[in-house]
Each structure stands twice: as structure tokens, then as C-alpha cells.
Motif scaffolding. Structure first.
Motif, PDB file in Angstrom:
ATOM      1  N   PRO A  64       0.800  -1.236   0.000  1.00  0.00           N
ATOM      2  CA  PRO A  64       0.000   0.000   0.000  1.00  0.00           C
ATOM      3  C   PRO A  64       0.830   1.281   0.000  1.00  0.00           C
ATOM      4  CG  PRO A  64      -0.923  -1.598   1.531  1.00  0.00           C
ATOM      5  CD  PRO A  64       0.388  -2.170   1.078  1.00  0.00           C
ATOM      6  N   ALA A  65       1.885   1.346   0.813  1.00  0.00           N
ATOM      7  CA  ALA A  65       2.687   2.575   0.885  1.00  0.00           C
ATOM      8  C   ALA A  65       3.390   2.842  -0.436  1.00  0.00           C
ATOM      9  CB  ALA A  65       3.701   2.474   2.021  1.00  0.00           C
ATOM     10  N   ASP A  66       3.996   1.794  -1.012  1.00  0.00           N
ATOM     11  CA  ASP A  66       4.657   1.953  -2.307  1.00  0.00           C
ATOM     12  C   ASP A  66       3.640   2.283  -3.394  1.00  0.00           C
ATOM     13  OD1 ASP A  66       7.404   1.574  -1.703  1.00  0.00           O
ATOM     14  OD2 ASP A  66       7.057  -0.577  -1.512  1.00  0.00           O
ATOM     15  N   GLY A  67       2.489   1.631  -3.337  1.00  0.00           N
ATOM     16  CA  GLY A  67       1.464   1.877  -4.333  1.00  0.00           C
ATOM     17  C   GLY A  67       0.975   3.309  -4.308  1.00  0.00           C
ATOM     18  N   LYS A  68       0.762   3.842  -3.115  1.00  0.00           N
ATOM     19  CA  LYS A  68       0.296   5.221  -2.983  1.00  0.00           C
ATOM     20  C   LYS A  68       1.295   6.185  -3.604  1.00  0.00           C
ATOM     21  CE  LYS A  68      -1.194   8.621   0.438  1.00  0.00           C
ATOM     22  NZ  LYS A  68      -1.410   8.878   1.893  1.00  0.00           N
ATOM     23  N   ARG A  69       2.574   5.926  -3.413  1.00  0.00           N
ATOM     24  CA  ARG A  69       3.615   6.809  -3.953  1.00  0.00           C
ATOM     25  C   ARG A  69       3.771   6.648  -5.464  1.00  0.00           C
ATOM     26  NH1 ARG A  69       8.644   5.207  -4.699  1.00  0.00           N
ATOM     27  NH2 ARG A  69       8.345   3.485  -3.257  1.00  0.00           N
ATOM     28  N   LEU A  70       3.801   5.400  -5.931  1.00  0.00           N
ATOM     29  CA  LEU A  70       4.034   5.151  -7.353  1.00  0.00           C
ATOM     30  C   LEU A  70       2.850   5.566  -8.211  1.00  0.00           C
ATOM     31  CD1 LEU A  70       5.770   1.666  -7.052  1.00  0.00           C
ATOM     32  CD2 LEU A  70       6.864   3.806  -7.760  1.00  0.00           C
ATOM     33  N   LEU A  71       1.639   5.386  -7.696  1.00  0.00           N
ATOM     34  CA  LEU A  71       0.458   5.710  -8.492  1.00  0.00           C
ATOM     35  C   LEU A  71       0.286   7.214  -8.686  1.00  0.00           C
ATOM     36  CD1 LEU A  71      -2.119   3.097  -7.179  1.00  0.00           C
ATOM     37  CD2 LEU A  71      -0.948   3.131  -9.374  1.00  0.00           C
ATOM     38  N   THR A  72       0.951   8.029  -7.866  1.00  0.00           N
ATOM     39  CA  THR A  72       0.878   9.476  -8.098  1.00  0.00           C
ATOM     40  C   THR A  72       1.597   9.878  -9.376  1.00  0.00           C
ATOM     41  OG1 THR A  72       2.874   9.912  -6.774  1.00  0.00           O
ATOM     42  CG2 THR A  72       0.752   9.988  -5.631  1.00  0.00           C
ATOM     43  N   MET A  73       2.413   8.979  -9.918  1.00  0.00           N
ATOM     44  CA  MET A  73       3.093   9.264 -11.178  1.00  0.00           C
ATOM     45  C   MET A  73       2.144   9.142 -12.364  1.00  0.00           C
ATOM     46  SD  MET A  73       6.741   7.364 -10.568  1.00  0.00           S
ATOM     47  CE  MET A  73       7.699   7.675  -9.089  1.00  0.00           C
ATOM     48  N   GLY A  74       0.953   8.618 -12.101  1.00  0.00           N
ATOM     49  CA  GLY A  74      -0.062   8.578 -13.143  1.00  0.00           C
ATOM     50  C   GLY A  74       0.192   7.518 -14.197  1.00  0.00           C
ATOM     51  N   ALA A  75      -0.548   7.649 -15.292  1.00  0.00           N
ATOM     52  CA  ALA A  75      -0.462   6.682 -16.379  1.00  0.00           C
ATOM     53  C   ALA A  75       0.903   6.702 -17.051  1.00  0.00           C
ATOM     54  CB  ALA A  75      -1.547   6.972 -17.415  1.00  0.00           C
ATOM     55  N   GLN A  76       1.637   7.786 -16.883  1.00  0.00           N
ATOM     56  CA  GLN A  76       2.944   7.891 -17.522  1.00  0.00           C
ATOM     57  C   GLN A  76       3.870   6.764 -17.085  1.00  0.00           C
ATOM     58  OE1 GLN A  76       5.038  11.547 -16.850  1.00  0.00           O
ATOM     59  NE2 GLN A  76       6.930  10.802 -17.767  1.00  0.00           N
ATOM     60  N   LEU A  77       3.819   6.387 -15.802  1.00  0.00           N
ATOM     61  CA  LEU A  77       4.707   5.338 -15.309  1.00  0.00           C
ATOM     62  C   LEU A  77       4.438   4.026 -16.026  1.00  0.00           C
ATOM     63  CD1 LEU A  77       6.834   4.195 -13.461  1.00  0.00           C
ATOM     64  CD2 LEU A  77       5.109   3.980 -11.658  1.00  0.00           C
ATOM     65  N   GLU A  78       3.164   3.638 -16.165  1.00  0.00           N
ATOM     66  CA  GLU A  78       2.857   2.391 -16.857  1.00  0.00           C
ATOM     67  C   GLU A  78       3.296   2.445 -18.317  1.00  0.00           C
ATOM     68  OE1 GLU A  78      -1.265   1.600 -16.167  1.00  0.00           O
ATOM     69  OE2 GLU A  78      -0.881   0.576 -14.266  1.00  0.00           O
ATOM     70  N   ARG A  79       3.121   3.601 -18.967  1.00  0.00           N
ATOM     71  CA  ARG A  79       3.562   3.719 -20.353  1.00  0.00           C
ATOM     72  C   ARG A  79       5.079   3.584 -20.468  1.00  0.00           C
ATOM     73  NH1 ARG A  79      -0.030   7.980 -20.205  1.00  0.00           N
ATOM     74  NH2 ARG A  79       1.693   9.481 -20.250  1.00  0.00           N
ATOM     75  N   GLU A  80       5.798   4.184 -19.522  1.00  0.00           N
ATOM     76  CA  GLU A  80       7.258   4.065 -19.527  1.00  0.00           C
ATOM     77  C   GLU A  80       7.685   2.604 -19.332  1.00  0.00           C
ATOM     78  OE1 GLU A  80       9.521   6.263 -20.120  1.00  0.00           O
ATOM     79  OE2 GLU A  80       8.604   8.228 -19.865  1.00  0.00           O
ATOM     80  N   LEU A  81       6.990   1.905 -18.436  1.00  0.00           N
ATOM     81  CA  LEU A  81       7.331   0.502 -18.184  1.00  0.00           C
ATOM     82  C   LEU A  81       7.024  -0.372 -19.394  1.00  0.00           C
ATOM     83  CD1 LEU A  81       6.054   0.230 -14.508  1.00  0.00           C
ATOM     84  CD2 LEU A  81       8.438   0.298 -15.272  1.00  0.00           C
TER      85      LEU A  81
END
Length: 248
Positions: A64-81
Motif C-alpha cells: 500500500p505505501a509503495d502503491g500510494k507513492r508510485l500511483l501518483t506518477m499517473g499513467a505515464q509510469l505504466e507507459r514508460e514501463l
């Protein structure tokens, strides 16, 4: 592939599945990228001399803690991955049964710093959902027409005084998008140029006065309970750090 290679890959799969990778400072995007490349290599299967099939669907699970932080990066993070996976697959000569998809998912059973990745081969294409990002908030675009303006009847309301009450309409048919200025007083711009009607592509930025509207496409997944691309308009969503891939 020799018998020793087969045994080694089997053991690697078992170890990777049984133990999560742990990072004391919390899971970072660069560590997810490395894990995805590892899963590609582990999960690849030699079909014949010129064909190596690799996973194309990845679910990245974090606490949960990591998810809360990483998801603030938005859809851009998934596209980068997704880009990391496709680049590595091309470099290694892997082939996939369908389009690449990377989903970041919160797992309540994982502690901070723990990363697990589930990889699989899925046939078919990924469907995409359209979104508009405005001042840190994300608005999904329905099929049909969405109006943008300063008026209370606009679907996406902005407070910029340079905006007309019904300033702009965004048309999305599920595959392509169009932006159309509705004869606004101060006009709409893309790349500094005024337009009446323009096709939308990912990362297109429309400017109304001092307000920027960014058009984005994100993977649309049935049954998804949260994550990038499914955030309410009131949720803060700062952009991802453009330098987080520097260590790759």
C-alpha cells in the motif's frame, strides 16, 4: 536449449516466485524496470530456431505505501514501463502473442519495499481509454463528445478567465480523438498555434489561456480496482520525474 539451461531456468522461476525482491527505501521505478526485464528473460520459451516467445502481460504488485507513492506518477509510469518491456524484447529478439501491457497493482499483503511481478502470455490487443489531465487532475473521456469551458454546464470545468463558457469539445470514438474549438473568444492552441479542429495523439497539449490540457491514452482493464488512469478529478497527480530512468 540444453538440459542444464532448462534446469537453470526452472530453478530461477521457482526462486523468483517464492521470494519477493525487497528494497529498504521502497520500490523505485528503476527496480520495477529491472524486474520486468528479468521476467522477460525467465519467461521466454524457444519455439524454434527463429522464434522465441516471451510474456507480454505483467502485473506489478507492491504494498500500500509503495502503491500510494508510485500511483501518483499517473499513467505515464505504466507507459514508460511498457516501453522498457518492448525495448528489451526487441533487443533480445523476443516475440509476443499480443500487445504489451504492464499494470501496477496494490497488494495489501505486501510490505513496503517488496516487489512481486506476475508475467503471462496473453493473445490479443490491449484496449485503450482516453483521458485529459488538467491541473493535476485526470478526467476520463467517454465515447462521444466532452465539453470543456468555464461554464457550470461544461463536462470539464476550468476556472481560467481566458476560457469561454463552452470553449472546446473533445470527441472520442474509442480509437481516435479530435479537439474542436467552439468559436471561443480567445481561441485554443496546440504547440503555440491556434486551431479550429485538430486530431489528438498521446501527449498532445491544448492550451486555453494559461491552462494546459494533456491528452493521454491508458490501458483499459476490466475489473481493475484502482491505479494509474482511474483517479478522481479531485486527486492530486503530479507528473513523473523524467529522470528516473537515468540508472537503466
Amino acid at each position: 536449449m540444453g538440459i542444464l539451461d532448462s534446469i537453470e531456468r526452472g530453478l530461477e522461476r521457482a526462486v523468483n516466485g517464492a521470494f519477493a525482491r525487497t528494497f529498504r527505501s521502497g520500490v523505485q521505478p528503476v527496480e520495477i524496470a529491472s524486474g520486468l526485464k528479468r521476467e522477460l528473460d525467465i519467461g521466454s520459451v524457444i519455439v524454434d530456431r527463429d522464434r522465441v516467445l516471451a510474456p507480454n502481460r505483467f502485473v506489478v504488485r507492491v504494498g500500500p505505501a509503495d502503491g500510494k507513492r508510485l500511483l501518483t506518477m499517473g499513467a505515464q509510469l505504466e507507459r514508460e514501463l511498457i516501453g522498457v518491456v518492448e525495448k528489451h524484447a526487441k533487443r533480445q529478439g523476443y516475440q509476443m502473442l499480443g500487445a504489451t501491457d504492464v499494470e501496477l497493482r496494490v497488494d495489501e499483503g505486501l510490505h513496503t519495499g517488496v516487489l512481486e511481478i506476475d508475467a503471462s502470455q496473453v493473445e490479443g490487443a490491449v484496449s485503450w481509454a482516453a483521458m485529459i489531465e488538467v491541473d493535476g487532475a485526470s478526467y476520463p473521456l467517454r465515447r462521444g463528445t466532452t465539453t470543456v469551458g468555464r461554464g457550470s454546464d461544461a463536462d470539464i470545468r476550468i476556472t481560467d478567465t481566458a476560457a469561454s463558457r463552452r470553449h472546446l469539445e473533445l470527441i472520442w470514438d474509442g480509437a481516435a480523438g479530435i479537439a474542436r474549438d467552439l468559436g471561443s473568444t480567445n481561441g485554443s492552441k496546440i504547440n503555440g498555434q491556434r486551431f479550429r479542429e485538430a486530431a489528438l495523439s498521446p501527449d498532445t497539449v491544448i492550451t486555453i489561456g494559461q491552462t494546459a490540457l494533456r491528452f493521454q491514452l491508458v490501458p483499459s482493464r476490466s475489473g481493475r480496482s484502482g491505479g494509474a488512469g482511474r483517479r478522481s478529478a479531485a486527486a492530486a497527480q503530479p507528473a513523473a520525474d523524467q529522470n528516473f530512468w537515468g540508472a537503466l
